[in-house]
Every structure is written in C-alpha cells, then in structure tokens.
Write a protein that holds these residues in place. Sequence first.
Motif, PDB file in Angstrom:
ATOM      1  N   MET A   1       0.784  -1.091  -0.043  1.00  0.00           N
ATOM      2  CA  MET A   1      -0.070  -0.131   0.097  1.00  0.00           C
ATOM      3  C   MET A   1       0.569   1.324  -0.018  1.00  0.00           C
ATOM      4  SD  MET A   1       0.655  -1.554   3.165  1.00  0.00           S
ATOM      5  CE  MET A   1      -0.558  -2.883   2.904  1.00  0.00           C
ATOM      6  N   LEU A   2       0.233   2.469  -0.286  1.00  0.00           N
ATOM      7  CA  LEU A   2       1.126   3.499  -0.480  1.00  0.00           C
ATOM      8  C   LEU A   2       1.227   4.346   0.804  1.00  0.00           C
ATOM      9  CD1 LEU A   2      -0.629   4.892  -3.642  1.00  0.00           C
ATOM     10  CD2 LEU A   2       1.242   3.720  -3.271  1.00  0.00           C
ATOM     11  N   GLY A   3       1.259   3.878   1.928  1.00  0.00           N
ATOM     12  CA  GLY A   3       1.749   4.320   3.219  1.00  0.00           C
ATOM     13  C   GLY A   3       0.100   4.352   3.560  1.00  0.00           C
ATOM     14  N   LEU A   4       0.460   4.280   5.245  1.00  0.00           N
ATOM     15  CA  LEU A   4      -0.835   4.199   5.968  1.00  0.00           C
ATOM     16  C   LEU A   4      -1.786   5.604   5.923  1.00  0.00           C
ATOM     17  CD1 LEU A   4       0.515   2.501   9.015  1.00  0.00           C
ATOM     18  CD2 LEU A   4      -0.293   1.437   7.127  1.00  0.00           C
ATOM     19  N   VAL A  36      -2.816 -20.171   1.551  1.00  0.00           N
ATOM     20  CA  VAL A  36      -2.219 -19.081   1.757  1.00  0.00           C
ATOM     21  C   VAL A  36      -2.290 -18.275   0.206  1.00  0.00           C
ATOM     22  CG1 VAL A  36       0.020 -17.696   2.163  1.00  0.00           C
ATOM     23  CG2 VAL A  36      -0.808 -19.739   3.805  1.00  0.00           C
ATOM     24  N   PHE A  37      -2.630 -17.159   0.237  1.00  0.00           N
ATOM     25  CA  PHE A  37      -2.940 -16.241  -1.094  1.00  0.00           C
ATOM     26  C   PHE A  37      -2.241 -14.890  -1.015  1.00  0.00           C
ATOM     27  CE2 PHE A  37      -6.943 -18.658  -0.285  1.00  0.00           C
ATOM     28  CZ  PHE A  37      -6.735 -19.591  -1.391  1.00  0.00           C
ATOM     29  N   ALA A  38      -1.524 -14.473  -1.942  1.00  0.00           N
ATOM     30  CA  ALA A  38      -0.990 -13.319  -1.833  1.00  0.00           C
ATOM     31  C   ALA A  38      -1.550 -12.579  -3.184  1.00  0.00           C
ATOM     32  CB  ALA A  38       0.675 -13.419  -2.331  1.00  0.00           C
ATOM     33  N   GLY A  39      -2.202 -11.189  -3.020  1.00  0.00           N
ATOM     34  CA  GLY A  39      -2.639 -10.612  -4.170  1.00  0.00           C
ATOM     35  C   GLY A  39      -2.830  -9.176  -3.859  1.00  0.00           C
ATOM     36  N   GLY A  40      -1.428  -8.647  -3.596  1.00  0.00           N
ATOM     37  CA  GLY A  40      -1.414  -7.315  -3.502  1.00  0.00           C
ATOM     38  C   GLY A  40      -1.783  -6.814  -1.945  1.00  0.00           C
ATOM     39  N   CYS A  41      -1.799  -5.509  -1.615  1.00  0.00           N
ATOM     40  CA  CYS A  41      -2.016  -5.131  -0.149  1.00  0.00           C
ATOM     41  C   CYS A  41      -2.588  -6.151   0.491  1.00  0.00           C
ATOM     42  CB  CYS A  41      -2.641  -3.874  -0.234  1.00  0.00           C
ATOM     43  SG  CYS A  41      -2.715  -3.371   1.357  1.00  0.00           S
ATOM     44  N   PHE A  42      -2.336  -6.677   1.617  1.00  0.00           N
ATOM     45  CA  PHE A  42      -3.207  -7.579   2.338  1.00  0.00           C
ATOM     46  C   PHE A  42      -4.378  -7.125   2.992  1.00  0.00           C
ATOM     47  CE2 PHE A  42       0.963  -7.488   5.395  1.00  0.00           C
ATOM     48  CZ  PHE A  42       0.529  -6.252   5.601  1.00  0.00           C
ATOM     49  N   TRP A  43      -4.412  -5.879   3.348  1.00  0.00           N
ATOM     50  CA  TRP A  43      -5.650  -5.279   3.797  1.00  0.00           C
ATOM     51  C   TRP A  43      -6.993  -5.703   3.053  1.00  0.00           C
ATOM     52  CZ3 TRP A  43      -3.607   0.433   4.014  1.00  0.00           C
ATOM     53  CH2 TRP A  43      -2.835   0.598   5.202  1.00  0.00           C
ATOM     54  N   GLY A  44      -6.937  -5.668   1.941  1.00  0.00           N
ATOM     55  CA  GLY A  44      -8.052  -5.995   1.063  1.00  0.00           C
ATOM     56  C   GLY A  44      -8.277  -7.371   0.968  1.00  0.00           C
ATOM     57  N   VAL A  45      -7.341  -8.273   0.742  1.00  0.00           N
ATOM     58  CA  VAL A  45      -7.300  -9.628   0.634  1.00  0.00           C
ATOM     59  C   VAL A  45      -7.849 -10.139   1.903  1.00  0.00           C
ATOM     60  CG1 VAL A  45      -6.163 -11.844   0.155  1.00  0.00           C
ATOM     61  CG2 VAL A  45      -5.550  -9.674  -1.032  1.00  0.00           C
ATOM     62  N   GLN A  46      -7.347  -9.830   2.971  1.00  0.00           N
ATOM     63  CA  GLN A  46      -7.848 -10.261   4.291  1.00  0.00           C
ATOM     64  C   GLN A  46      -9.151  -9.970   4.414  1.00  0.00           C
ATOM     65  OE1 GLN A  46      -6.891  -7.911   8.049  1.00  0.00           O
ATOM     66  NE2 GLN A  46      -6.605  -9.951   9.058  1.00  0.00           N
ATOM     67  N   TYR A 177      -7.764  -4.586   9.137  1.00  0.00           N
ATOM     68  CA  TYR A 177      -7.539  -3.163   8.764  1.00  0.00           C
ATOM     69  C   TYR A 177      -8.539  -2.561   8.318  1.00  0.00           C
ATOM     70  CZ  TYR A 177      -4.914   1.363   7.983  1.00  0.00           C
ATOM     71  OH  TYR A 177      -4.543   2.396   7.925  1.00  0.00           O
ATOM     72  N   LEU A 178      -9.413  -3.223   7.247  1.00  0.00           N
ATOM     73  CA  LEU A 178     -10.527  -3.025   6.566  1.00  0.00           C
ATOM     74  C   LEU A 178     -11.598  -2.715   7.369  1.00  0.00           C
ATOM     75  CD1 LEU A 178     -11.828  -4.279   3.065  1.00  0.00           C
ATOM     76  CD2 LEU A 178     -13.099  -4.222   5.223  1.00  0.00           C
ATOM     77  N   THR A 179     -11.913  -3.422   8.253  1.00  0.00           N
ATOM     78  CA  THR A 179     -13.079  -3.474   9.168  1.00  0.00           C
ATOM     79  C   THR A 179     -12.553  -2.181  10.213  1.00  0.00           C
ATOM     80  OG1 THR A 179     -13.593  -5.787   9.295  1.00  0.00           O
ATOM     81  CG2 THR A 179     -14.339  -4.513  11.065  1.00  0.00           C
ATOM     82  N   LEU A 180     -11.623  -2.213  10.625  1.00  0.00           N
ATOM     83  CA  LEU A 180     -11.179  -0.936  11.731  1.00  0.00           C
ATOM     84  C   LEU A 180     -11.087   0.547  11.045  1.00  0.00           C
ATOM     85  CD1 LEU A 180      -8.416  -2.690  13.715  1.00  0.00           C
ATOM     86  CD2 LEU A 180     -11.024  -2.393  14.523  1.00  0.00           C
ATOM     87  N   TYR A 186      -7.859   5.104   1.229  1.00  0.00           N
ATOM     88  CA  TYR A 186      -7.344   3.931   0.585  1.00  0.00           C
ATOM     89  C   TYR A 186      -8.137   2.750   0.554  1.00  0.00           C
ATOM     90  CZ  TYR A 186      -4.031   0.107  -0.895  1.00  0.00           C
ATOM     91  OH  TYR A 186      -3.532  -0.887  -1.581  1.00  0.00           O
ATOM     92  N   ILE A 187      -8.669   2.271   1.882  1.00  0.00           N
ATOM     93  CA  ILE A 187      -9.692   1.300   1.915  1.00  0.00           C
ATOM     94  C   ILE A 187     -11.046   1.608   1.276  1.00  0.00           C
ATOM     95  CG2 ILE A 187     -10.881   0.276   3.698  1.00  0.00           C
ATOM     96  CD1 ILE A 187      -8.303  -0.775   3.837  1.00  0.00           C
ATOM     97  N   ALA A 188     -11.554   2.838   1.229  1.00  0.00           N
ATOM     98  CA  ALA A 188     -12.843   2.995   0.644  1.00  0.00           C
ATOM     99  C   ALA A 188     -12.717   3.052  -0.713  1.00  0.00           C
ATOM    100  CB  ALA A 188     -13.120   4.493   1.316  1.00  0.00           C
ATOM    101  N   MET A 189     -11.697   3.484  -1.286  1.00  0.00           N
ATOM    102  CA  MET A 189     -11.416   3.242  -2.664  1.00  0.00           C
ATOM    103  C   MET A 189     -10.923   2.063  -3.443  1.00  0.00           C
ATOM    104  SD  MET A 189      -9.504   6.185  -5.138  1.00  0.00           S
ATOM    105  CE  MET A 189     -10.708   7.541  -4.570  1.00  0.00           C
ATOM    106  N   ASN A 190      -9.966   1.357  -2.702  1.00  0.00           N
ATOM    107  CA  ASN A 190      -9.546   0.204  -3.472  1.00  0.00           C
ATOM    108  C   ASN A 190     -10.117  -1.243  -2.826  1.00  0.00           C
ATOM    109  OD1 ASN A 190      -7.305   1.118  -4.863  1.00  0.00           O
ATOM    110  ND2 ASN A 190      -6.809   2.303  -2.954  1.00  0.00           N
ATOM    111  N   ASP A 191     -10.561  -1.131  -1.391  1.00  0.00           N
ATOM    112  CA  ASP A 191     -10.823  -2.424  -0.835  1.00  0.00           C
ATOM    113  C   ASP A 191     -12.356  -2.667  -0.463  1.00  0.00           C
ATOM    114  OD1 ASP A 191      -8.255  -3.071  -0.948  1.00  0.00           O
ATOM    115  OD2 ASP A 191      -7.800  -2.265   0.881  1.00  0.00           O
TER     116      ASP A 191
END
Length: 216
Positions: A1-4, A36-46, A177-180, A186-191
């Motif tokens: 991700m591009l920074g918190l 186990v999956f990797a697909g970009g920033c883990f915030w959205g995947v999780q 992170y997405l829930t919190l 970043y979350i609103a737009m991407n995840d």
Amino acid sequence: MLGLSMQSAVSAEPVVAIAPPTLDEPVGTSHSEVAVFAGGCFWGVQGVFQHVIGVENAVSGYAGGEANTAEYEQVGSGDTGHAESVQVTYDPTKVTYGRLLQVFFSVAHNPTELNRQGPDSGTQYRSAIFAQNPEQDKIAQAYIAQLDGSKVFSAPIVTKIEDHKSFFPAEGYHQNYLTLHPTSPYIAMNDLPKVQSLKELVPTLYRADPVLVGKL
C-alpha cells in the motif's frame, strides 16, 4: 500500500465473474484446513476472505521469504522475497479450496497484473498461491488453465504457484484493517468495493459479519 495515510488516486481493481473450478478437493471429514494467498496489499485480501462463509480466520502476513525479514518496512523494499499474504483457515465442509480460489481470482485481486495491484507496485505485491500440499497445487494449476482457456480475463493470468514456505503474521496494526478503518481513503476506494463485489458476484459465500483476528 502507499503508506498508512496516503490517499490512493486509483480506484479498485475491476472484478470479473468466473465459474468455479471444475477440479476441486473432495468432500472429507476434516473441518480445518489452511490456504495462503498473495494478491497485493493484504488489507483488502484479508477483508474479503473475512466475509466468506466457512472461513474461520484470515490473518495478514508475509510469505515467500525468511523469518528475519518478515517485517513490514523490510518487506516494503521488495528485496526480501516475501509477498504480502493472507493465511486463510477454513472449514472445507462449508467452503472448498476451489471456491476460495474462485474468490481469490474474481474478487480479491486482479490476477493479470504482474508485480502490482492497483496503486501498489513491487514484487511484494505479486499474485501468488502458496500451496500447502500437492492437492492444492493440482487444483490451483488446473484452475489457472481453466480460466486462461476460457479467456474470461482480457489478459493471461500471471499468478505463480510458489513452493510452500513458512507464513509469518504481520504486525498487529495490519490485522482487521479494513474493518477498523472503513473511512480510510485507501480502504474506501480500493478495498470496500471488493467486499461489495463478493456479495454481488458470489452471494452464496458471503457473510455480512466478518470473522476477525484476535490477539496474535
């Protein structure tokens, strides 16, 4: 991700409706398996997998590298071999590995982007599957061939099935992170759009209340 705190100027990756795999794991008696999956920033995947029925836990972390480099700042350099990943513990009597792959390829990320997802770039954001056993490897290989053969995506799938290595949970502030932080730009737009896409594209697997990570 591009920074918190940095706002992304790029919207969520487009999602594609795809058929489930023709080859899947047989129904057994086990009630707990790991993927186990990797697909970009883990915030959205999780965040996506936390809303999947049958998922008992989804932990953000690092896979593909060594223990001494499994740390956010080091992984961010792109030189550790790690990918931001999510370890999914699931009940295969409720959701199969193949259906998790369907969510991974259609909703959680764009499997045609090489070493990037949306606004994030680098090998740490690569698309990868860390198969936990030969059966998972076989199912994933067959599904990639199935999807490429159907040409449902506009470009070939670049997802790699990598040798299983240890998974290392990420720092606590990355979990849930997405829930919190639903109002984070970043979350609103991407995840968040990915969670909505799960509800719309695979409604039989969607759960409204996410299963959250407890204290690690």
